[in-house]
Design a protein around this motif. Structure first.
Motif, PDB file in Angstrom:
ATOM      1  N   ASN A 163      -8.475   4.474  -5.364  1.00 10.28           N
ATOM      2  CA  ASN A 163      -7.358   3.892  -4.615  1.00 10.28           C
ATOM      3  C   ASN A 163      -7.690   2.574  -3.956  1.00 10.28           C
ATOM      4  N   ILE A 205      -6.176   7.150   0.594  1.00 10.33           N
ATOM      5  CA  ILE A 205      -5.457   5.987   0.080  1.00 10.33           C
ATOM      6  C   ILE A 205      -6.164   4.679   0.413  1.00 10.33           C
ATOM      7  N   CYS A 206      -6.530   4.490   1.685  1.00 13.50           N
ATOM      8  CA  CYS A 206      -7.058   3.174   2.081  1.00 13.50           C
ATOM      9  C   CYS A 206      -8.337   3.310   2.899  1.00 13.50           C
ATOM     10  N   ARG A 247      -0.793   4.036   4.497  1.00 17.11           N
ATOM     11  CA  ARG A 247      -0.919   3.064   3.398  1.00 17.11           C
ATOM     12  C   ARG A 247      -1.885   1.934   3.698  1.00 17.11           C
ATOM     13  N   THR A 248      -2.031   1.599   4.969  1.00 19.10           N
ATOM     14  CA  THR A 248      -2.787   0.379   5.298  1.00 19.10           C
ATOM     15  C   THR A 248      -3.406   0.496   6.675  1.00 19.10           C
ATOM     16  N   SER A 262       2.464   3.289   7.724  1.00 22.11           N
ATOM     17  CA  SER A 262       2.917   4.242   6.712  1.00 22.11           C
ATOM     18  C   SER A 262       4.420   4.033   6.502  1.00 22.11           C
ATOM     19  N   PHE A 288       3.835  -1.982   4.209  1.00 18.05           N
ATOM     20  CA  PHE A 288       2.887  -2.113   3.093  1.00 18.05           C
ATOM     21  C   PHE A 288       1.507  -2.563   3.545  1.00 18.05           C
TER      22      PHE A 288
END
Length: 327
Positions: A163, A205-206, A247-248, A262, A288
């Protein structure tokens, strides 16, 4: 010349009151479609954004506002992730779905290299010592590019979902997060597996390393963020205020604050020393990308906003938060 470093705030209550008077959000039109990635140059004077519209926009930070400088065009696919050189404030790299990596020079306003890769690229990381760019594609192939020759020197095919990728601050360890909730740590350049950390029950994910080298953090589909001691590889604490897949992530310049985002309608700002909430940024759509400034308590971010009034078309906007409410 670098932006002068803001004095770090030590006390949690002081940090909270600072953000009560520094919580203004400014919005800027950057692209004609959604923004996938934002990042600051190492001196903090420029912000870059990469978009689904295939372009890279460069802004200058002038005190408390961004001024658009110019736009790089050349990619023929979506620009999914970007990263700046850790010590050269004019060099920027971008990963695109067009099966290429591009290196841009903001001083000459030119693309200085185009490196063709084997697949659609989704993530990119530039080693802190500047020597190597790693890029990962949708087929879980990671290519390592030598920045002297701009050639791919090594390719590593992984047999699990890769990922996000990252280096430690000394550039001798390479980290990647996978679909099984793990962080794999490899030596660099040898790429020998050093450790596998079971970080999350859900997809990892990150991943982000903090600028001081003390920590790294991982964000997961389980909506949790875990903070790790980079030396001991021990999980120090877990942030659990978000409800959607993380997500970040981004650390502030002093490693004290961790922003996580998120599909929640807030970006969470947590204290790395206690895990407590310091502030939150209200947003109206999934976020994002978020990036703290390298020397100030201001953060850039971009969401999945839609254009008013019909709200059908993606907006290509980015935002700056942490600005003073007066002046």
């Amino acid at each position: 010349m670098k932006e002068p470093k803001q004095a770090p705030i030590k006390d949690l209550s002081e940090l909270r009151s600072y953000f009560q008077s520094h919580n203004v959000i400014r919005e800027y039109i950057a692209h004609t479609s959604k923004v996938h990635s934002v990042g600051w140059s190492c001196d903090g004077r420029k912000l870059a954004s990469g978009s689904f519209d295939k372009s890279v926009a460069i802004f200058n930070l002038e005190r408390n506002r961004l001024v658009q400088d110019f736009v790089f065009r050349g990619h023929t696919g979506s620009v999914d992730q970007l990263c700046w050189h850790a010590s050269h404030p004019d060099l920027l790299s971008t990963a695109s779905g067009d099966k290429s990596v591009r290196i841009w020079d903001t001083r000459s306003r030119k693309c200085v290299a185009t490196i063709l890769t084997k697949g659609e690229n989704i993530n990119i990381a530039w080693s802190p010592n500047g020597s190597t760019i790693a890029v990962g594609n949708k087929e879980d192939l990671v290519s390592f590019i030598d920045t002297k020759t701009y050639k791919v020197v090594v390719e590593e095919q992984f047999h699990f979902e890769v990922n996000e990728i990252s280096w430690n601050n000394t550039s001798d360890l390479f980290y990647l997060t996978n679909g099984l909730g793990c962080v794999h740590i490899l030596t660099y350049p040898g790429l020998e597996l050093q450790a596998v950390l079971k970080a999350h029950p859900g997809t990892c994910i990150c991943i982000e390393h903090d600028p001081t080298g003390r920590y790294f953090a991982t964000g997961s589909a389980d909506a949790l963020v875990s903070l790790w001691d980079a030396q001991e590889l021990a999980c120090l604490r877990v942030f659990s205020r978000l409800e959607w897949p993380v997500r970040t992530l981004s650390f502030s310049f002093d490693g004290r604050l961790l922003a996580s985002a998120s599909e929640d309608h807030v970006i969470d700002i947590g204290d790395t020393e206690t895990g407590e909430k310091v502030a939150e940024i209200p947003v109206s759509a999934a976020t994002f990308t978020v990036a703290w400034h390298p020397s100030r308590y201001i953060a850039a971010f971009a969401c999945e906003d839609k254009e008013a009034p019909e709200r059908k078309r993606d907006a290509g906007n980015l935002k700056l938060w942490g600005l003073p409410s007066q002046g």
